[in-house]
Design an enzyme around this catalytic site. Structure first.
Site, PDB file in Angstrom:
ATOM      1  N   SER A 277       0.852  -1.188   0.000  1.00 38.38           N
ATOM      2  CA  SER A 277       0.000   0.000   0.000  1.00 38.38           C
ATOM      3  C   SER A 277       0.887   1.237   0.000  1.00 38.38           C
ATOM      4  CB  SER A 277      -0.878   0.002   1.260  1.00 38.38           C
ATOM      5  OG  SER A 277      -1.528   1.239   1.447  1.00 38.38           O
TER       6      SER A 277
ATOM      7  N   TYR B 152      -3.655  -0.536  10.025  1.00 36.96           N
ATOM      8  CA  TYR B 152      -3.482  -0.783   8.596  1.00 36.96           C
ATOM      9  C   TYR B 152      -2.089  -0.337   8.150  1.00 36.96           C
ATOM     10  CZ  TYR B 152      -4.739  -1.006   3.626  1.00 36.96           C
ATOM     11  OH  TYR B 152      -4.788  -1.316   2.278  1.00 36.96           O
TER      12      TYR B 152
END
Length: 251
Positions: free
Chosen positions: A143, A156
């Site tokens: 990510s 996250y």
């Protein structure tokens, strides 16, 4: 184009019921691969139908990425169905949002289990098989938050930072054994996971202002990257994190 041909290969993809995972799974099939979908439910039915329509084999293997016993046993089921595993794409993940001071321990554990621990366990299980066969391709989905901290997503960010470092660590051990371990870092993608961001007028504007490509990413933007990293074209690419972000990280 033989460098990108995946005919005869078996690919395992997690989280392929929709969005980025679906696009990548179908893309791998378009390049010639048969595909095993590791899914928690019947969410992969549409993906399976699209892959089968291409003339490729596709099977759904039930697997809840939050259940580590299921994760550990999932590739045994793939072996039984396909007889081998050539490509692993760790795409499945979850998101929880809250200010760090309010972020619950349960949410932390849930995100780290699904987004990092299950990735390691699947890499480990696939790696054992690929080491015996002397070749294989592992592609982890990282990510932008592998590089940046984000806002109100501490678990996250921690998990995706871990995915990037795990990718490099496994590559260091396995590159000499014929296994390519790499990652793709998607930018801001127009998917269900980012619905809240898309609907937040201020954040959505801020995000768009920083993307040189002047648009959010689409699921199909991931297809070329995953085929490349799964194919012989990337045989000398190891431990790399490929950003598919419209230029975000270069701004």
């Amino acid at each position: 184009m033989q460098y990108f041909n995946l005919t005869g290969q078996t690919a395992v993809v997690t989280g392929a019921g929709r969005g980025l995972g679906q696009a990548m799974a179908v893309g791998l099939a378009e390049a010639g691969a048969d595909v095993a979908l590791l899914q928690r439910s019947s969410a992969g039915l549409e993906t399976r139908e699209r892959i089968q329509a291409l003339g490729r084999r596709c099977e759904i293997v039930p697997c809840d990425l939050s259940d580590m016993q299921q994760v550990k046993g999932a590739l045994n089921q793939v072996d039984a169905l396909f007889g081998k595993i050539d490509i692993l794409v760790n795409n499945g993940g979850i998101q929880r949002r809250a200010p760090a001071v309010d972020f619950s321990e349960q949410d932390w554990d849930d995100v780290l289990d699904v987004n990092l621990k299950s990735v390691f366990l699947l890499c480990q299980e696939a790696g054992r098989r690929m080491i015996r066969g002397g070749r294989g391709k592992i592609i982890n989905i990282a990510s932008l938050l592998s590089f940046q901290g984000g806002i109100t997503v501490p678990a996250y960010a921690a998990a995706k930072g871990g995915v990037m470092q795990l990718t490099k660590a496994l590559s260091n051990e396995w590159a000499g054994l014929g296994i390519n371990v790499n990652a793709i870092a998607p930018g801001y993608m127009d998917t269900d996971m980012n619905t809240a961001l898309k609907h937040n007028e201020t954040r959505s504007r801020q995000i768009m202002e920083r993307i040189p490509a002047e648009r959010w990413g689409r699921a199909e933007d991931m297809v070329g990257a995953v085929i490349y990293l799964a194919s012989p074209a990337s045989d000398y690419v190891h431990g790399h994190v490929l950003a598919v972000d419209g230029g975000w990280l270069g701004r």
